[in-house]
Design a protein around this motif. Structure first.
Motif, PDB file in Angstrom:
ATOM      1  N   LEU A  52       8.083  15.412 -10.642  1.00  0.00           N
ATOM      2  CA  LEU A  52       8.026  14.098 -10.201  1.00  0.00           C
ATOM      3  C   LEU A  52       9.016  13.156 -10.069  1.00  0.00           C
ATOM      4  O   LEU A  52      10.239  13.477 -10.677  1.00  0.00           O
ATOM      5  N   GLY A  53       8.942  12.563  -8.946  1.00  0.00           N
ATOM      6  CA  GLY A  53      10.117  11.480  -8.944  1.00  0.00           C
ATOM      7  C   GLY A  53      10.189  10.222  -9.609  1.00  0.00           C
ATOM      8  O   GLY A  53       8.993   9.923 -10.208  1.00  0.00           O
ATOM      9  N   LEU A  54      11.134   9.409  -9.798  1.00  0.00           N
ATOM     10  CA  LEU A  54      11.131   8.079 -10.518  1.00  0.00           C
ATOM     11  C   LEU A  54      10.089   7.155  -9.893  1.00  0.00           C
ATOM     12  O   LEU A  54      10.075   7.240  -8.704  1.00  0.00           O
ATOM     13  N   PRO A  55       9.701   6.136 -10.513  1.00  0.00           N
ATOM     14  CA  PRO A  55       8.995   5.282  -9.937  1.00  0.00           C
ATOM     15  C   PRO A  55       9.757   4.364  -8.877  1.00  0.00           C
ATOM     16  O   PRO A  55      10.904   4.277  -8.967  1.00  0.00           O
ATOM     17  N   SER A  56       9.042   4.124  -7.927  1.00  0.00           N
ATOM     18  CA  SER A  56       9.879   3.490  -6.704  1.00  0.00           C
ATOM     19  C   SER A  56       8.953   2.380  -5.911  1.00  0.00           C
ATOM     20  O   SER A  56       7.730   2.737  -5.815  1.00  0.00           O
ATOM     21  N   ASP A  57       9.631   1.599  -5.234  1.00  0.00           N
ATOM     22  CA  ASP A  57       8.873   0.463  -4.671  1.00  0.00           C
ATOM     23  C   ASP A  57       9.160   0.668  -3.151  1.00  0.00           C
ATOM     24  O   ASP A  57       8.751  -0.143  -2.441  1.00  0.00           O
ATOM     25  N   LYS A  58       9.582   1.822  -2.854  1.00  0.00           N
ATOM     26  CA  LYS A  58       9.868   2.005  -1.323  1.00  0.00           C
ATOM     27  C   LYS A  58       8.767   2.359  -0.619  1.00  0.00           C
ATOM     28  O   LYS A  58       7.883   2.949  -1.230  1.00  0.00           O
ATOM     29  N   TRP A 118       7.885   4.456   1.436  1.00  0.00           N
ATOM     30  CA  TRP A 118       7.415   5.764   1.369  1.00  0.00           C
ATOM     31  C   TRP A 118       7.150   6.514  -0.061  1.00  0.00           C
ATOM     32  O   TRP A 118       6.790   8.013   0.014  1.00  0.00           O
ATOM     33  N   ALA A 119       7.160   5.868  -0.908  1.00  0.00           N
ATOM     34  CA  ALA A 119       6.705   6.333  -2.480  1.00  0.00           C
ATOM     35  C   ALA A 119       5.476   6.687  -2.238  1.00  0.00           C
ATOM     36  O   ALA A 119       4.544   6.184  -1.610  1.00  0.00           O
ATOM     37  N   ILE A 120       5.054   7.901  -2.999  1.00  0.00           N
ATOM     38  CA  ILE A 120       3.823   8.348  -3.111  1.00  0.00           C
ATOM     39  C   ILE A 120       3.119   8.160  -4.348  1.00  0.00           C
ATOM     40  O   ILE A 120       3.924   8.248  -5.569  1.00  0.00           O
ATOM     41  N   ILE A 121       2.068   8.095  -4.430  1.00  0.00           N
ATOM     42  CA  ILE A 121       1.485   7.973  -5.759  1.00  0.00           C
ATOM     43  C   ILE A 121       0.395   9.180  -6.101  1.00  0.00           C
ATOM     44  O   ILE A 121      -0.247   9.795  -5.361  1.00  0.00           O
ATOM     45  N   PHE A 122       0.835   9.960  -7.305  1.00  0.00           N
ATOM     46  CA  PHE A 122       0.307  11.322  -7.639  1.00  0.00           C
ATOM     47  C   PHE A 122      -0.782  11.124  -8.250  1.00  0.00           C
ATOM     48  O   PHE A 122      -0.597  10.804  -9.674  1.00  0.00           O
ATOM     49  N   ALA A 123      -2.108  10.780  -7.711  1.00  0.00           N
ATOM     50  CA  ALA A 123      -3.243  10.479  -8.648  1.00  0.00           C
ATOM     51  C   ALA A 123      -3.632  11.313  -9.660  1.00  0.00           C
ATOM     52  O   ALA A 123      -4.171  10.996 -10.565  1.00  0.00           O
ATOM     53  N   ARG A 124      -3.110  12.645  -9.470  1.00  0.00           N
ATOM     54  CA  ARG A 124      -3.705  13.403 -10.823  1.00  0.00           C
ATOM     55  C   ARG A 124      -2.694  13.390 -12.013  1.00  0.00           C
ATOM     56  O   ARG A 124      -2.858  13.875 -12.955  1.00  0.00           O
ATOM     57  N   ARG A 143       5.776   6.614  -6.761  1.00  0.00           N
ATOM     58  CA  ARG A 143       7.089   7.426  -6.876  1.00  0.00           C
ATOM     59  C   ARG A 143       7.639   7.920  -5.877  1.00  0.00           C
ATOM     60  O   ARG A 143       7.443   8.175  -4.692  1.00  0.00           O
ATOM     61  N   HIS A 144       9.074   8.208  -5.923  1.00  0.00           N
ATOM     62  CA  HIS A 144      10.141   8.990  -4.898  1.00  0.00           C
ATOM     63  C   HIS A 144       9.380  10.441  -4.710  1.00  0.00           C
ATOM     64  O   HIS A 144       9.027  10.971  -5.701  1.00  0.00           O
ATOM     65  N   PRO A 145       9.101  10.619  -3.446  1.00  0.00           N
ATOM     66  CA  PRO A 145       8.727  12.065  -3.415  1.00  0.00           C
ATOM     67  C   PRO A 145       9.722  13.113  -3.258  1.00  0.00           C
ATOM     68  O   PRO A 145      10.037  13.710  -2.285  1.00  0.00           O
ATOM     69  N   VAL A 146      10.326  13.061  -4.561  1.00  0.00           N
ATOM     70  CA  VAL A 146      11.310  14.068  -4.381  1.00  0.00           C
ATOM     71  C   VAL A 146      11.209  15.542  -3.963  1.00  0.00           C
ATOM     72  O   VAL A 146      12.060  16.399  -3.566  1.00  0.00           O
ATOM     73  N   GLN A 147       9.781  16.094  -4.131  1.00  0.00           N
ATOM     74  CA  GLN A 147       9.683  17.399  -3.646  1.00  0.00           C
ATOM     75  C   GLN A 147       9.765  17.432  -2.366  1.00  0.00           C
ATOM     76  O   GLN A 147      10.427  18.458  -1.736  1.00  0.00           O
ATOM     77  N   LEU A 148       9.434  16.249  -1.411  1.00  0.00           N
ATOM     78  CA  LEU A 148       9.716  16.344  -0.124  1.00  0.00           C
ATOM     79  C   LEU A 148      11.368  16.083   0.083  1.00  0.00           C
ATOM     80  O   LEU A 148      11.823  16.788   1.269  1.00  0.00           O
ATOM     81  N   TYR A 149      11.961  15.229  -0.514  1.00  0.00           N
ATOM     82  CA  TYR A 149      13.451  15.185  -0.201  1.00  0.00           C
ATOM     83  C   TYR A 149      14.087  16.543  -0.103  1.00  0.00           C
ATOM     84  O   TYR A 149      14.794  16.841   0.692  1.00  0.00           O
ATOM     85  N   GLU A 150      13.806  17.161  -1.350  1.00  0.00           N
ATOM     86  CA  GLU A 150      14.395  18.643  -1.582  1.00  0.00           C
ATOM     87  C   GLU A 150      13.781  19.451  -0.545  1.00  0.00           C
ATOM     88  O   GLU A 150      14.769  20.143   0.121  1.00  0.00           O
ATOM     89  N   GLU A 164       0.832  -1.256   0.005  1.00  0.00           N
ATOM     90  CA  GLU A 164       0.100  -0.018   0.158  1.00  0.00           C
ATOM     91  C   GLU A 164       0.957   1.186  -0.050  1.00  0.00           C
ATOM     92  O   GLU A 164       1.639   1.445   0.807  1.00  0.00           O
ATOM     93  N   HIS A 165       0.511   2.293  -0.885  1.00  0.00           N
ATOM     94  CA  HIS A 165       1.273   3.601  -0.771  1.00  0.00           C
ATOM     95  C   HIS A 165       0.280   4.660  -0.702  1.00  0.00           C
ATOM     96  O   HIS A 165      -0.734   4.574  -1.198  1.00  0.00           O
ATOM     97  N   PHE A 166       0.816   5.634  -0.208  1.00  0.00           N
ATOM     98  CA  PHE A 166       0.230   6.719   0.082  1.00  0.00           C
ATOM     99  C   PHE A 166      -0.391   7.281  -1.361  1.00  0.00           C
ATOM    100  O   PHE A 166       0.607   7.642  -2.174  1.00  0.00           O
ATOM    101  N   ILE A 167      -1.411   7.746  -1.378  1.00  0.00           N
ATOM    102  CA  ILE A 167      -2.299   8.455  -2.793  1.00  0.00           C
ATOM    103  C   ILE A 167      -2.160   9.870  -2.421  1.00  0.00           C
ATOM    104  O   ILE A 167      -2.779  10.469  -1.492  1.00  0.00           O
ATOM    105  N   TRP A 168      -1.459  10.722  -3.256  1.00  0.00           N
ATOM    106  CA  TRP A 168      -1.800  12.253  -2.952  1.00  0.00           C
ATOM    107  C   TRP A 168      -2.601  12.835  -4.241  1.00  0.00           C
ATOM    108  O   TRP A 168      -2.650  12.389  -5.275  1.00  0.00           O
ATOM    109  N   ASN A 169      -3.638  13.316  -3.857  1.00  0.00           N
ATOM    110  CA  ASN A 169      -4.886  13.682  -4.704  1.00  0.00           C
ATOM    111  C   ASN A 169      -5.441  15.080  -4.140  1.00  0.00           C
ATOM    112  O   ASN A 169      -6.607  15.204  -4.371  1.00  0.00           O
ATOM    113  N   VAL A 170      -4.433  16.074  -3.821  1.00  0.00           N
ATOM    114  CA  VAL A 170      -4.784  17.279  -3.549  1.00  0.00           C
ATOM    115  C   VAL A 170      -4.952  18.332  -4.644  1.00  0.00           C
ATOM    116  O   VAL A 170      -4.372  18.137  -5.435  1.00  0.00           O
TER     117      VAL A 170
END
Length: 270
Positions: free
Chosen positions: A148-154, A156-162, A168-175, A2-8
């Motif tokens: 967007l980040g590259l696809p990832s199976d980590k 903490w990866a996030i699905i950007f539903a939009r 994907r890697h939440p590279v925005q949060l990494y930065e 299960e991955h967190f789905i971001w749909n804001v």
């Protein structure tokens, strides 16, 4: 897994054609928070903070113009050279942080001449809230579901539903969190060293820290440029390299010049 789905929704409020977006709120809000930080710095060093309202205008104009032009001509040159009027449509998105910094450097130079403030002193103090703005911009990118980040199976990866349903890697949060750590580092150095050494060292630390983080995090990010090259680096990495080199040289100069100053002081007192 299960991955967190971001749909804001990127819009906070929409009234007809008018939109209030999270990105815009965070971008502008970072400047006003930065203004508060600079006000404390000015008061701490016995300077009049009344000029900061004017500085804010210089910085915002420089940041928007620089970031827009670099995005247009480094990331999507074919499109914008074919549709030059689209360059003016900033509200459609498309800002490059490398250009934003270049624009701010020019804006601060013009401000320093207009208000008779030492340019180096300005650069060193503005570097501190600059890291905050960089973090807030990436939080804005998160709300826009962009960069967007590259696809990832980590886990903490996030699905950007939009965009799609790919984790994907939440590279925005990494930065963003990297830049907040750098903000803490800059504040710690500012408080620890003398004002004279802070003036010399802080811009170099900012450049090396921010753009080294940016360089390595590009490896977890989808390519942003609309074109491809045979080079092993992304456009973001290639634009980061000159800033990193400049920052390293800046830090070396800061230590060497301070060492010379100390030797000169000892010689003059002996």
């Amino acid at each position: 897994m299960e991955h967190f789905i971001w749909n804001v929704n990127p819009n906070i409020l929409q009234l007809g054609p008018l939109q209030l977006r999270w990105y815009g709120l965070l971008f502008v809000g970072s400047f006003f928070l930065g203004l508060m930080i600079l006000t404390k710095i000015y008061k701490r060093e016995g300077k009049d903070p009344a000029v900061l309202d004017s500085m804010l205008i210089y910085i915002m104009v420089g940041a928007v113009l620089g970031s827009r032009l670099v995005h247009c001509f480094f990331y999507e040159p074919d499109f914008y050279l074919s549709h030059p009027l689209e360059i003016l449509k900033v509200w459609k998105g498309g800002l490059a942080s490398h250009g934003g910094l270049a624009g701010v450097l020019i804006a601060l130079y013009l401000f320093s001449k207009r208000y008779h403030t030492p340019y180096m002193w300005l650069l060193s103090r503005v570097a501190i809230p600059g890291a905050l703005t960089a973090a807030f911009v990436r939080f804005g990118n998160l709300f826009n579901s962009e960069i967007l980040g590259l696809p990832s199976d980590k886990p903490w990866a996030i699905i950007f539903a939009r965009v799609d349903m790919v984790p994907r890697h939440p590279v925005q949060l990494y930065e963003a969190f990297s830049y907040l750590i750098i903000l803490g580092l800059l504040i710690a150095i500012y408080r620890k060293v003398t004002p004279a050494f802070a003036t010399k060292i802080l811009p170099g630390v900012f450049l090396v820290a921010v753009f080294t983080a940016r360089f390595f995090l590009e490896y977890t990010k989808t390519r942003q440029a609309a074109y491809t090259t045979d080079l092993p680096f992304t456009t973001g990495q290639m634009l980061s390299i000159p800033y990193i080199i400049l920052g390293i040289l800046w830090i070396i100069w800061a230590f060497k010049s301070t060492s010379k100053d100390k030797k000169h002081d000892k010689a003059s007192h002996s």
